[in-house]
Design a protein around this motif. Structure first.
Motif, mmCIF file in Angstrom:
data_model
loop_
_atom_site.group_PDB
_atom_site.id
_atom_site.type_symbol
_atom_site.label_atom_id
_atom_site.label_comp_id
_atom_site.label_asym_id
_atom_site.label_seq_id
_atom_site.Cartn_x
_atom_site.Cartn_y
_atom_site.Cartn_z
ATOM 1 N N PHE A 1 -2.798 2.958 9.999
ATOM 2 C CA PHE A 1 -1.791 4.006 9.820
ATOM 3 C C PHE A 1 -0.385 3.493 10.148
ATOM 4 C CE2 PHE A 1 0.688 7.608 11.494
ATOM 5 C CZ PHE A 1 0.666 8.439 10.387
ATOM 6 N N ILE B 1 1.376 1.446 7.362
ATOM 7 C CA ILE B 1 1.792 2.093 6.120
ATOM 8 C C ILE B 1 2.826 3.192 6.335
ATOM 9 C CG2 ILE B 1 -0.079 3.801 6.181
ATOM 10 C CD1 ILE B 1 -0.263 3.653 3.177
ATOM 11 N N THR C 1 0.827 -1.205 0.000
ATOM 12 C CA THR C 1 0.000 0.000 0.000
ATOM 13 C C THR C 1 0.861 1.255 0.000
ATOM 14 O OG1 THR C 1 -1.684 -1.211 1.253
ATOM 15 C CG2 THR C 1 -1.892 1.178 1.180
ATOM 16 N N MET D 1 -4.667 4.299 2.452
ATOM 17 C CA MET D 1 -5.010 3.459 3.605
ATOM 18 C C MET D 1 -6.392 2.840 3.444
ATOM 19 S SD MET D 1 -3.594 5.859 6.704
ATOM 20 C CE MET D 1 -4.677 5.064 7.887
ATOM 21 N N TYR E 1 -4.035 8.931 3.158
ATOM 22 C CA TYR E 1 -5.255 8.445 3.806
ATOM 23 C C TYR E 1 -6.141 7.700 2.811
ATOM 24 C CZ TYR E 1 -3.731 11.751 7.389
ATOM 25 O OH TYR E 1 -3.000 12.427 8.316
#
Length: 433
Positions: free
Chosen positions: A394, A397, A138, A387, A384
């Motif tokens: 949080f 990542i 990610t 995510m 964000y």
């Protein structure tokens, strides 16, 4: 009068800290200027409306719409498959696919959000199946998505050229070098980092089978690959303006999405149009208020005062460039890239010109700094979004995302600042300087 400017800035910062929506943050600062006599609201509103109806700004909603169409239509999927056939079966190859695909998608949409929205749902699960940690996958896709803000056509560079009255085509070319260098560094870091993972690679194809697969995927991806050639070829060939190219991108995406890749239907086309329109409305309101506030500062000669204050501290070019980069980095952490350009470019342009920095090089300096803010908390809107798409927390990542930025992005920020040819070589070569 400077006390009025300081009070308005404090109001803006306070509103940003409290999480007030961006248009109202700058509207609050503008109201303070009006109440305390720094500007007349009626005059600034008339000026702002005149500016925001400039045809150049029509690029923004059109590229946003084109990027959303591309994300939903299947164009992104076939681009990924095309890149994957060349490097996908090597160790770390899927990570290289992420970096290159986001650069290609950036050359179509001009947006960082499109990269993660279009590639994330496809690439992240595939990388996890191959053995990449989901947080790392990610982070790589999310960080690579900011290349959409650098690889032309870039919405940020359109806004910079409009605000500073410099050549938009030259601004496009200025970020190509930094963008390609970041793409290469992300791919290289990924290949090295992937050695730590227990990856399950697909067996390599025999040469004949690979060649047949390349031909098949090239044929399928050809309509998608035509988009960057049409857009960039039209712009730099002098056939289309950036606004016309954005319109062509929308017109091209619709039949390709409906009839070639068949990812578009009447139902999701309506949803795409609605979501794009609401996003554009919010962005243009923010641009209006930010532009008006920035113009009041210019009218009050804040840029000249800022130059004098900084020159009283130091006139060393290296120190000044470091200070400018730090300022832009922090601005990118609290507001989005378009807002940062409108608010900061008119204030800092006289300063950078005073120390011998070309406005086109400054476009690249602003672009690479403010793009980094999209994945750097607290603003970090692209982070964000990544995510949510990657379905990670949080803490999963943030570490790989920051390591990628530190090793693959920050060095390019300083190269762009201290090595002018990185950003000016292409504009000079093509006769825009």
């Amino acid at each position: 009068m400077m006390s009025t400017v300081i009070i308005s800035l404090l109001v803006v910062v306070a509103c940003l800290t409290l999480g007030v929506p961006l248009p109202f943050c700058f509207g609050g600062g503008l109201m303070v200027m009006s109440i305390l006599g720094g500007a007349t609201m009626k005059g600034m509103m008339l000026w702002g409306l005149g500016q925001i109806t400039n045809p150049v700004l029509l690029c923004v909603p059109l590229f946003i719409f084109a990027g959303t169409l591309m994300s939903e239509s299947g164009i992104a999927k076939y681009l990924l498959d095309f890149v994957n056939v060349f490097v996908g079966r090597m160790r770390g190859g899927l990570g290289v696919v992420a970096s290159i695909s986001c650069a290609i998608i950036g050359a179509i949409s001009g947006s960082g959000f499109t990269g993660v929205a279009a590639t994330g749902p496809i690439l992240i699960p595939r990388m996890e199946q191959e053995g990449y940690p989901r947080g790392y996958a990610t982070a790589l896709v999310t960080d690579s998505s900011i290349l959409g803000l650098l690889i032309p056509p870039s919405v940020v560079m359109i806004v910079y050229g409009w605000v500073t009255e410099t050549s938009i085509l030259a601004c496009f070319l200025a970020t190509v070098g930094p963008g390609l260098l970041i793409t290469f560094l992300f791919a290289l870091i990924n290949v090295i980092w992937a050695r730590k993972f227990d990856l399950k690679l697909e067996p390599k194809l025999p040469p004949k089978e690979k060649w047949n697969e390349i031909k098949r995927r090239t044929r399928l991806a050809l309509p998608a690959l035509m988009m960057p050639f049409i857009i960039l070829g039209g712009i730099y060939g002098g056939i289309m303006t950036p606004t016309e190219a954005a319109a062509v991108a929308v017109i091209y995406s619709i039949p390709v999405g409906f009839f070639v890749y068949k990812g578009l239907t009447l139902k999701n086309f309506y949803e795409i149009a609605w979501n794009s329109a609401t996003s554009v409305g919010a962005i243009l309101i923010m641009i209006l208020f930010c532009l008006m506030l920035s113009q009041t500062y210019v009218m009050l000669r804040v840029p000249q005062a800022l130059v004098q204050v900084i020159f009283d501290i130091t006139q060393n070019k290296v120190v000044l460039l470091v200070m400018i980069n730090i300022l832009l980095f922090f601005v990118g952490m609290i507001v989005n890239d378009i807002t940062g350009v409108i608010l900061i470019a008119p204030l800092l342009l006289p300063l950078v010109q005073a120390i011998g920095i070309h406005p086109i090089q400054f476009a690249a300096i602003m672009g690479v700094n403010l793009a980094m803010g999209g994945v750097t908390p607290p603003y970090a809107s692209i982070l964000y979004l990544g995510m949510r798409i990657g379905k990670v927390e949080f803490m999963e990542i943030v570490k790989p995302a920051m390591i990628l930025l530190l090793l693959g992005y920050v060095p390019v920020v300083f190269l762009t600042s201290f090595w002018p040819d990185l950003s000016l070589f292409l504009p000079r070569l093509l006769g825009y300087l």
